[in-house]
Design a protein around this motif. Structure first.
Motif, short mmCIF file in Angstrom:
data_model
loop_
_atom_site.label_atom_id
_atom_site.label_comp_id
_atom_site.label_asym_id
_atom_site.label_seq_id
_atom_site.Cartn_x
_atom_site.Cartn_y
_atom_site.Cartn_z
N UNK A 102 89.69 -76.33 13.85
CA UNK A 102 90.18 -77.69 14.04
C UNK A 102 90.45 -78.39 12.72
N UNK A 103 91.22 -77.75 11.88
CA UNK A 103 91.57 -78.37 10.60
C UNK A 103 92.64 -79.44 10.81
N UNK A 104 92.63 -80.43 9.94
CA UNK A 104 93.66 -81.45 9.94
C UNK A 104 93.71 -82.07 8.55
N UNK A 105 94.79 -82.78 8.28
CA UNK A 105 94.90 -83.43 6.98
C UNK A 105 93.96 -84.62 6.91
N UNK A 106 93.13 -84.61 5.90
CA UNK A 106 92.28 -85.76 5.63
C UNK A 106 93.05 -86.76 4.76
N UNK B 90 94.38 -82.70 0.96
CA UNK B 90 92.95 -82.66 1.34
C UNK B 90 92.83 -82.38 2.83
N UNK C 263 90.32 -81.43 6.23
CA UNK C 263 88.99 -81.40 6.83
C UNK C 263 89.00 -80.41 7.99
N UNK C 264 87.83 -79.91 8.32
CA UNK C 264 87.71 -78.97 9.43
C UNK C 264 86.26 -78.55 9.57
N UNK C 265 86.03 -77.64 10.50
CA UNK C 265 84.67 -77.22 10.81
C UNK C 265 84.48 -75.72 10.55
N UNK D 138 80.93 -79.64 8.64
CA UNK D 138 82.28 -80.14 8.37
C UNK D 138 82.57 -80.05 6.88
N UNK E 170 85.47 -81.15 3.83
CA UNK E 170 86.56 -82.08 3.53
C UNK E 170 86.87 -81.89 2.06
#
Lengths: 439, 480
Positions: A353-357, A363, A365-367, A388, A390
């Protein structure tokens, strides 16, 4: 639908064209068995047979696009396709000239049909359930025929067909303690499946140890190829396409501007010549064998689809704005030596579940998820509770990159949102001096 | 719709021999119009049609789906379904007798004021050109678009028990985006209804103020370029409905899905921190938290009369006064888990089997206005419009980002901040809920790209919510 039936349908439509009209016909054909598993039993099983036709009708500088499902019956399909063609013609008179209309005006042909050897899905599922006896296995089996075709009134004739299987699964010990694996390809080998399950049993043995709970902070880490695939997936989301670059929306904007770079050992390519995906675009352009996206840690070329190529005056080199056959250059680290080089830190099997921080700073973020362990003195000692991260890819692929593995894994996408994907990635693992965990 | 009834009647007259069958016929029409930087993008008309046959036979369950709607095509699909039913009978996770049977007879059609066909394409493009032309108000606006999309889904479900559910859902999705750039800083702002989807016809264009919203969208994109980064510390947080949608979706909707709790999704979408023993007693949030599964809200994305296995749609409380009451589980999951549930078994199309999905998951309103919520904050941030979402596989540790933030100081809104984000843990976050806006501040919205399932499925999900106030949340801004 086979190639002959598709080309016959396209010929029928081409004969229906008026005056200077041009027609591009694209076909996506799929016959798939899908078997969901939970607790090493069949949760939901079935078969999907679909055939979708896309048409682009062009007259002068105007164009309209449309699509419909086909039945497989030639007479019925002519009716459906002609109905769509008439609707597009009706609309064509109401749209203005398109300054970015772009299609290949050169006739071309190709025909690629891949070989495959795997048993009926029900037989493979039986083998899997037997081999995984006693394991809490959950996942999906997908298999069958895929074909994509292109025909145009100009004279394009392209066909790309394959049959494949993709088994994507994980095995749970308890709660979120799990290891993940995948077995996909064209030739089914029960011994390979058994070896993968044996490796998972070993992983679950480590998982049975008390989980380490980490505090937020920066940790040395090794990211296995499946985890690297998630990071590359983020870069594929607007990182490389020409429009994102020209409109300053790419997360690699600072790299494109020369303000930041990756480590000089980072080379990222779109490897069309891998041959798993079609080598033609829906507008009839051939794709080059390879496109260098990042070389020596610096931005090289953009992916240029037909429309963006026309808008910005560049040569077409891709069917879409995202890589479908990504490759990341290998390094010098033997995978077997990773724990020793890591010494103390995190072994990250998968990210999730990565996404742009902050896309401006690349940058992400994800798990952590599946098969993530704590390593001490070069030994895997315990599983780790999900954490998590980041962090900026300018660090993970830049100043904190220690090495990449010599070996690379070919990962075939298990995604099935728009039919079974033909995407793949050839990736090494990454050893980094630090990744920032935040929660 | 009549031709779907004709196909269904023909299938029924030669129905396969089995314990129970369903036939789900689905047709979709889509149209997409877009103007980018003054240029009309290629319009796209699509028509999809197909059917899924599900059989309960010889102690197993199987499905077959096909775009061949002829009698022979559906017969072939049924044969393939029968083949998989035999495998399920041998290796199935549960007894086939648990599969829900439906004799529901009901009809639904989206009430539309202005059908899509009443406005010629030229006039639709004129509207989009006007909205698009209002976006480039400064050289730093480097990309801008306006769009209008239409989708109609016609579905007929018939069953061997006499069930017959027809539903026609219409959607018109307008939207705007402006991209501003200066140096290596780029900011995007959406508006014009882009994140506020509902059922309806062309009246949605006026309802979402597509034309009037354009200047605001462009001005805010530009203003964000010069705004300071969102501070990094712990503050009170006011979330507008445009972000509450995502907060509800990820940290209430998904964790309450019963198929996740039963483990079906552990390889892909994930599991849940919620366990069966929590229902009826677990404190999910503060006393202010009331959440419903509500397919009866007019025009919300998933309002209708039944789910895709024919269970009648009814409103249910999921969380009441902060206490967890029931999961989001359709009839099959309810039978497997021995828990109550909701009518939420849905499929993304004819080519995917129904699974537990959110329908309309709404946070019920409290009291007061947005201004009343802000007045309760001494030091906080207001966040607007989701732009980033990430949460762990058990739906606990989340991090979300928004397009726009505003500082709140001593009960008043202050300046903009850019790249606002916040993170927390579902199990504790909802207990920090300390203010819920009243009915007048409620907004009906939703998401149109909820992904889940193996094979993968993307569906529409409705969410209605007022603005909400949360205490002591970790917030942060951009930068490496």
């Amino acid at each position: 639908m086979n190639a002959d039936a598709f080309f016959a349908l396209a010929d029928h439509l081409n004969a229906e064209l008026h005056g200077a009209e041009i027609l591009f016909s694209n076909l996506a054909n799929e016959s798939s068995d899908f078997v969901r598993l939970n607790r090493n039993r069949v949760r939901q099983a079935g078969h999907v047979r679909s055939t979708a036709l896309d048409l682009t009708l062009i007259e002068g500088s105007r164009q309209v696009e449309g699509g419909c499902d086909l039945s497989g019956d030639p007479t019925e399909d002519q009716v459906r396709a002609r109905r769509l063609l008439m609707r597009l013609r009706e609309r064509l008179g109401h749209v203005p000239d398109d300054p970015y209309l772009s299609y290949s005006s050169e006739r071309s042909e190709s025909d690629r049909r891949g070989d495959a050897r795997f048993p009926p899905a029900a037989e493979s599922i039986g083998e899997l359930v037997a081999a995984a006896d006693g394991m809490d296995l959950v996942g999906i089996w997908a298999s069958g025929d895929l074909a994509e075709g292109l025909a145009s009134s100009i004279g394009h004739r392209h066909w790309h067909a394959s049959a494949s299987f993709n088994l994507d699964w994980s095995c749970y010990l308890e709660a979120d303690k799990a290891v993940k694996s995948a077995y996909s390809g064209f030739d089914w080998d029960p011994a390979t499946l058994r070896a993968k399950l044996a490796a998972m049993r070993e992983g679950l043995h480590v998982m049975s140890r008390p989980a380490r709970i980490l505090e937020p902070g920066r940790y040395r880490a090794y990211l296995a190829p499946s985890a690297v695939a998630e990071l590359m997936g983020m870069l594929c989301w607007g990182g490389f396409d020409l429009k994102s670059h020209r409109t300053h929306q790419t997360p690699l904007l600072k790299m494109a501007r020369g303000e930041r770079s990756f480590d000089p050992r980072i080379g990222i390519h779109e490897e069309h010549d891998r041959g798993l995906a079609p080598r033609f675009t829906s507008e009839g352009f051939p794709t080059p064998p390879r496109v260098a996206l990042v070389e020596g840690g610096r931005f090289a070329e953009c992916l240029v689809d037909a429309r963006s190529g026309k808008e910005y005056g560049e040569t077409v080199n891709a069917a879409s704005d995202a890589p479908g056959s990504l490759g990341l250059d290998a390094g010098t680290l033997d995978t077997a030596d990773v724990p020793g080089h890591l010494e103390t830190g995190l072994w990250i099997g998968n990210l999730w579940y990565c996404n742009w921080s902050d896309p401006n700073d690349c940058r992400v973020t994800g798990m952590t998820r599946f098969g993530t362990y704590w390593v001490e003195a070069g030994e895997i000692v315990a599983p780790v509770k999900v954490m998590r991260f980041d962090d900026s890819l300018y660090h993970l692929l830049g100043d904190r990159l220690e090495d990449l593995t010599r070996e690379r894994e070919l990962l075939l996408s298990a995604e099935t949102y728009d039919g079974r994907s033909t995407d793949s990635a050839l990736l090494p693992g990454l050893l980094v001096s630090g990744i920032d965990l935040t929660l | 719709m009549q031709h779907l009834f004709d196909i269904a009647d023909l299938f029924s007259s030669r129905a396969p021999a089995c314990d129970y069958w369903t036939l789900r016929l689905v047709e979709e029409e889509q149209d997409h119009l877009e103007v980018r930087q003054g240029v009309v993008e290629p319009s796209r008309l699509t028509y999809s049609s197909g059917a899924m046959v599900t059989l309960v036979k010889d102690g197993g369950i199987g499905y077959g789906a096909s775009s061949d709607l002829s009698a022979a095509g559906l017969r072939a699909a049924a044969e393939r379904a029968g083949g998989w039913a035999r495998v399920h009978a041998r290796l199935g996770l549960f007894e086939a007798g648990l599969y829900p049977r439906s004799s529901t007879r009901a009809d639904y059609r989206t009430p539309i004021e202005e059908p899509w066909s009443t406005l010629p394409i030229g006039e639709k493009l004129d509207i989009l050109q006007a909205a698009n032309a209002a976006l480039p108000i400064d050289d730093r606006i480097v990309d801008w678009s306006a769009w209008l999309a239409r989708r109609r889904v016609s579905q007929l479900l018939i069953t061997s028990d006499g069930g017959r559910v027809s539903q026609v859902l219409d959607y018109v999705h307008p939207g705007l985006v402006a991209v501003a750039n200066e140096g290596s800083q780029t900011q995007r702002r959406h508006g014009g209804g882009s994140d506020g989807s509902q059922q309806g016809g062309l009246e949605r264009i006026v309802a979402v103020r597509l034309l009037e919203d354009a200047p605001r969208v462009a001005e805010e994109a530009l203003a964000l370029l010069d705004a300071p980064e969102c501070p990094q510390d712990t503050r009170d947080l006011v979330l507008l409905p445009s972000q509450m949608v995502l907060q509800i979706h990820e940290s209430i909707g998904h964790p309450l899905e019963l198929d996740r709790i039963l483990g079906d999704e552990r390889n892909y979408a994930g599991t849940s921190f919620v366990t069966p023993g929590m229902f009826g007693r677990y404190r999910y949030g503060s006393e202010l938290l009331n959440v419903t599964f509500d397919p009866t809200v007019p025009m919300e994305l998933v309002s209708g009369v039944a789910d895709d296995e024919g269970a009648p749609a009814t409103r249910e409380y999921l969380i009441r006064r902060g206490i967890l009451e029931r999961p989001l589980g359709g009839a099959l999951s309810q039978a497997r888990a021995g828990l109550p549930g909701t009518s939420n078994t849905r499929a993304s199309g004819w080519d995917r089997p129904p699974i537990d999905r959110m329908g309309n998951i709404n946070l019920e309103p409290g009291e007061g206005s947005l201004a009343d919520l802000i007045a309760q904050v001494e030091r906080g941030i207001l966040m607007d419009t989701n732009r980033s979402w990430s949460i762990d596989d058990s739906r606990n540790k989340f991090q979300f980002g928004c397009e726009l933030g505003r500082l709140i100081e001593d009960g008043e809104l202050k300046g903009l901040v850019r790249n606002p984000g916040y993170r927390g843990i579902s199990a504790s976050f909802w207990r920090s809920l300390d203010g819920v806006g009243g009915p007048e501040s409620l907004e009906i919205r939703g998401v149109c790209n909820c992904g889940k399932g193996e094979p993968n499925q993307s569906v529409y999900v409705g969410h209605a919510a007022p603005p909400c106030l949360f205490r002591d949340v970790a917030v942060f801004g951009g930068g490496e």
